[in-house]
Enzyme design. Structure first.
Site, PDB file in Angstrom:
ATOM      1  N   CYS A  42     118.772  10.531  95.494  1.00  0.00           N
ATOM      2  CA  CYS A  42     118.258  10.188  94.172  1.00  0.00           C
ATOM      3  C   CYS A  42     117.673   8.776  94.190  1.00  0.00           C
ATOM      4  O   CYS A  42     118.112   7.913  94.940  1.00  0.00           O
ATOM      5  CB  CYS A  42     119.368  10.273  93.127  1.00  0.00           C
ATOM      6  SG  CYS A  42     118.772   9.987  91.433  1.00  0.00           S
ATOM      7  N   ASP A  44     118.044   6.633  92.005  1.00  0.00           N
ATOM      8  CA  ASP A  44     119.004   5.747  91.319  1.00  0.00           C
ATOM      9  C   ASP A  44     119.330   4.508  92.166  1.00  0.00           C
ATOM     10  O   ASP A  44     119.649   4.623  93.349  1.00  0.00           O
ATOM     11  CB  ASP A  44     120.281   6.547  91.040  1.00  0.00           C
ATOM     12  CG  ASP A  44     121.206   5.835  90.065  1.00  0.00           C
ATOM     13  OD1 ASP A  44     121.613   4.689  90.373  1.00  0.00           O
ATOM     14  OD2 ASP A  44     121.509   6.410  89.007  1.00  0.00           O
ATOM     15  N   ARG A  46     121.775   2.705  92.285  1.00  0.00           N
ATOM     16  CA  ARG A  46     123.168   2.560  92.733  1.00  0.00           C
ATOM     17  C   ARG A  46     123.472   3.407  93.967  1.00  0.00           C
ATOM     18  O   ARG A  46     124.613   3.449  94.429  1.00  0.00           O
ATOM     19  CB  ARG A  46     124.115   2.968  91.590  1.00  0.00           C
ATOM     20  CG  ARG A  46     123.974   2.119  90.343  1.00  0.00           C
ATOM     21  CD  ARG A  46     124.625   2.788  89.156  1.00  0.00           C
ATOM     22  NE  ARG A  46     123.975   4.068  88.818  1.00  0.00           N
ATOM     23  CZ  ARG A  46     124.369   4.859  87.829  1.00  0.00           C
ATOM     24  NH1 ARG A  46     125.409   4.532  87.095  1.00  0.00           N
ATOM     25  NH2 ARG A  46     123.729   5.980  87.587  1.00  0.00           N
ATOM     26  N   HIS A  98     124.565  12.539  93.197  1.00  0.00           N
ATOM     27  CA  HIS A  98     125.594  11.536  92.884  1.00  0.00           C
ATOM     28  C   HIS A  98     126.168  11.733  91.496  1.00  0.00           C
ATOM     29  O   HIS A  98     125.495  12.258  90.595  1.00  0.00           O
ATOM     30  CB  HIS A  98     125.027  10.117  93.038  1.00  0.00           C
ATOM     31  CG  HIS A  98     123.978   9.782  92.017  1.00  0.00           C
ATOM     32  ND1 HIS A  98     124.240   9.051  90.885  1.00  0.00           N
ATOM     33  CD2 HIS A  98     122.656  10.110  91.948  1.00  0.00           C
ATOM     34  CE1 HIS A  98     123.128   8.920  90.176  1.00  0.00           C
ATOM     35  NE2 HIS A  98     122.154   9.557  90.801  1.00  0.00           N
ATOM     36  N   CYS A 101     124.557  11.237  87.401  1.00  0.00           N
ATOM     37  CA  CYS A 101     123.117  11.129  87.641  1.00  0.00           C
ATOM     38  C   CYS A 101     122.351  11.227  86.311  1.00  0.00           C
ATOM     39  O   CYS A 101     122.514  12.195  85.563  1.00  0.00           O
ATOM     40  CB  CYS A 101     122.668  12.249  88.585  1.00  0.00           C
ATOM     41  SG  CYS A 101     120.895  12.209  88.952  1.00  0.00           S
TER      42      CYS A 101
HETATM   43 CO    CO Z   1     120.450  10.263  89.974  1.00  0.00          CO
END
Ligand code: CO
Length: 210
Positions: A42, A44, A46, A98, A101
């Site tokens: 992803c 993302d 993090r 994750h 999400c």
């Molecule tokens: Co995500």
């Protein structure tokens, strides 16, 4: 210092530090890249693939998009996959979702967020295929968690539907496909679904003439 100026400075500090510990570090990496893993994760912030796996530059080939999707018409993803599988000859492809999400969470809602609605459409379809299971779970967080897992599994299945993977399975019995979920709460990656090379593919998506 502005955020972008800070990361340019941090980059200089990092490069200098790398040379202190290994004077040949960059010289060696310039020569060749031969990663054994393709990571589809992803976007993302993090979930940085190398950091959470403790891998060094040169070890994993990375593609990231919102909610780690394998979409059959995504030229970007397919190009990365084809290059990684046929040229770099990676031995493993990992789809890593994750916990918590935002893409999964948004897909479960009825709010338009603009163009990305079309991308999240793919996740809504995963929800539809598993509607009974997800509706039976109590609470939004639990629904997001379950759809995250089901989505990862679906994307691994999507990989196996591609002629790229099926040809590689036939020609060199690799790569193995792995579905993982990274837990933001404790930093641990949990494997949830595997398709070793040569796994059965849904007959309608099987190509017999590769
Ligand atoms: Co995500």
């Amino acid at each position: 210092m502005k955020p972008f100026e800070k990361i340019l400075q941090d980059n200089k500090d990092w490069a200098a530090q790398m040379l202190v510990t290994d004077p040949n570090y960059f010289k060696r990496l310039v020569e060749i890249q031969s990663p054994e893993l393709l990571w589809i994760g992803c976007s993302d912030s993090r979930v940085p693939a190398d950091k959470i796996t403790g891998t060094d530059p040169g070890e994993i080939f990375v593609h990231r998009n919102v909610a780690n999707l394998v979409v059959h018409a995504d030229l970007n993803l397919l190009s990365v996959l084809q290059y990684a599988v046929e040229v770099l000859k990676v031995k493993h492809v990992i789809v890593c979702g994750h916990h918590n999400c935002g893409g999964i969470r948004a897909a479960l809602k009825n709010e338009s967020l603009g163009l990305i609605d079309k991308w999240l459409w793919n996740i809504k379809n995963v929800y539809l295929q598993n509607k009974d299971k997800i509706d039976a779970v109590d609470g939004e967080d639990a629904k997001v968690a379950l759809l995250t897992e089901l989505n990862v599994k679906e994307q691994v299945l999507n990989l196996a539907k591609t002629s790229i993977i099926q040809r590689a399975w036939k020609n060199r019995s690799a790569p193995d496909l792995h579905g993982w979920v990274y837990d933001l709460r404790d930093g641990i990656i949990n494997p949830i679904f595997e398709m070793p090379a040569g796994s059965k593919v849904d007959p309608i998506f099987k190509y017999d003439n590769l």
